[in-house]
Design an enzyme around this catalytic site. Structure first.
Site, PDB file in Angstrom:
ATOM      1  N   ARG A  35       7.300   1.096  14.526  1.00  0.00           N
ATOM      2  CA  ARG A  35       6.787   0.831  13.721  1.00  0.00           C
ATOM      3  C   ARG A  35       5.337   1.193  13.598  1.00  0.00           C
ATOM      4  NH1 ARG A  35       8.670  -5.019  11.913  1.00  0.00           N
ATOM      5  NH2 ARG A  35       8.120  -5.157  10.081  1.00  0.00           N
TER       6      ARG A  35
ATOM      7  N   ASP B 102      -9.843   2.411   1.403  1.00  0.00           N
ATOM      8  CA  ASP B 102      -9.650   1.791   2.817  1.00  0.00           C
ATOM      9  C   ASP B 102     -10.954   2.701   3.424  1.00  0.00           C
ATOM     10  OD1 ASP B 102      -9.116  -0.484   2.189  1.00  0.00           O
ATOM     11  OD2 ASP B 102      -7.495  -0.195   2.648  1.00  0.00           O
TER      12      ASP B 102
ATOM     13  N   LYS C  19       0.963  -1.104  -0.440  1.00  0.00           N
ATOM     14  CA  LYS C  19      -0.063  -0.090  -0.123  1.00  0.00           C
ATOM     15  C   LYS C  19       1.383   1.544   0.138  1.00  0.00           C
ATOM     16  CE  LYS C  19      -3.826  -1.995   1.991  1.00  0.00           C
ATOM     17  NZ  LYS C  19      -5.539  -1.908   3.225  1.00  0.00           N
TER      18      LYS C  19
ATOM     19  N   TYR D 281     -10.483 -11.132   8.309  1.00  0.00           N
ATOM     20  CA  TYR D 281     -12.013 -11.606   8.201  1.00  0.00           C
ATOM     21  C   TYR D 281     -11.741 -12.863   8.160  1.00  0.00           C
ATOM     22  CZ  TYR D 281     -10.306 -11.178   3.578  1.00  0.00           C
ATOM     23  OH  TYR D 281      -9.157 -10.489   2.085  1.00  0.00           O
TER      24      TYR D 281
ATOM     25  N   ARG E 281       3.232  -3.265  17.910  1.00  0.00           N
ATOM     26  CA  ARG E 281       3.576  -4.570  19.213  1.00  0.00           C
ATOM     27  C   ARG E 281       4.952  -4.159  19.448  1.00  0.00           C
ATOM     28  NH1 ARG E 281       1.803  -9.554  14.872  1.00  0.00           N
ATOM     29  NH2 ARG E 281       1.773  -7.307  13.613  1.00  0.00           N
TER      30      ARG E 281
END
Length: 285
Positions: free
Chosen positions: A160, A108, A67, A225, A156
């Site tokens: 980043r 999006d 992306k 999903y 996490r």
């Protein structure tokens, strides 16, 4: 002439986009073949060079991890994608002759907004986003469009979250990047939670939330999903919260891609066949 479109990403075999797009084009009666193509960041420039000289292409859907990298491969970037530096759509525009422009969009953002607006969300949500990559950039823009002035992003690795930070700066929303280990209390108290993590990455957080009785008063959109329901969605639903499946977001953003690729309006009848193609129950549209 038959036209071509595809979804690009790595890995890509799990994608539901071919089913949705193919069902829509069949319903619209347009001759567009849609496939899934495995493309890495390293191989993207070479792939886009082959596309440049092929006049049969009308569009590309772009998923992870491409992306951000795709921005450098298009001729123009419009709408939300121009602000975010992240896109999920490439439409091919012809000038009437052989020349073609590859134009990047980010559908999006609209997909997220449409997916949560029917779930009883407050106009100005207190929001938390899980993940700091390309999809989180769209989530940040969507939250800002819904009226929020601040958003917490849990990752996490706090080093980043460059795309999330750039997106917040671009749309003018206050952002706090926090480690995922601090997420459970904040997430439980949020009006809107958008998880952009890949499948199972939020399982540990879900287990923490399962032990918090106050969890789930708001709306959860879980972009992952497959498998569904996710552990996070199960816990949220079990505590009485509203859960919006990632397939619903995928459907809404795909509807805008289909309009760009085909030039056709996407009405309720097209939405119906898209939902049927992936087993997505219909809401009241």
């Amino acid at each position: 002439m038959s036209r071509r479109a595809a979804v690009l990403g790595h890995p890509i075999s799990h994608s539901k986009s071919p089913a949705m797009h193919s069902a829509a084009y069949a319903k619209l009666g347009v001759d567009i073949g849609y496939s899934a193509i495995d493309v890495t960041v390293e191989s993207l420039p070479a792939f886009m060079e082959t596309v440049r000289g092929d006049g049969s292409w009308c569009g590309l859907s772009v998923t992870m991890p491409l992306k951000t990298a795709m921005v450098a491969e298009v001729d123009d970037v419009r709408g939300a994608a121009a602000h975010l530096g992240v896109l999920n759509t490439v439409a091919f525009e012809f000038d009437g002759g052989s020349a073609v422009r590859r134009v990047g969009y980010n559908t999006d953002v609209a997909g997220i907004i449409e997916a949560v607006r029917y779930a009883g969300l407050a106009t100005t949500p207190h929001a938390a986003i899980l993940g700091g990559g390309g999809t989180s950039a769209a989530a940040i823009a969507a939250v800002q469009e819904m009226g929020a002035g601040h958003v917490d992003v849990f990752v996490r690795d706090v080093s980043r979250a460059v795309e999330a930070q750039a997106a917040a700066a671009a749309v003018g929303i206050s952002l706090a990047v926090r480690p995922l280990t601090e997420a459970s209390t904040a997430v439980a108290a949020s009006d809107l939670v958008i998880s952009t993590f890949p499948p199972r990455a939020a399982d540990a957080l879900a287990d923490e939330l399962a032990d918090q009785p106050g969890t789930g008063g708001g709306v959860l959109l879980d972009v992952a999903y497959d498998p569904w329901p996710s552990r996070l969605a199960e816990v949220w639903h079990g505590h009485g919260g509203a859960v919006v499946p990632g397939l619903e977001m995928l459907m809404y953003q795909a509807a805008e891609q289909i309009r760009l690729f085909s030039g056709c309006d996407v009405d309720a009848a097209v939405i119906d066949v898209m939902c049927d193609s992936v087993g997505l129950p219909r809401r009241v549209f």
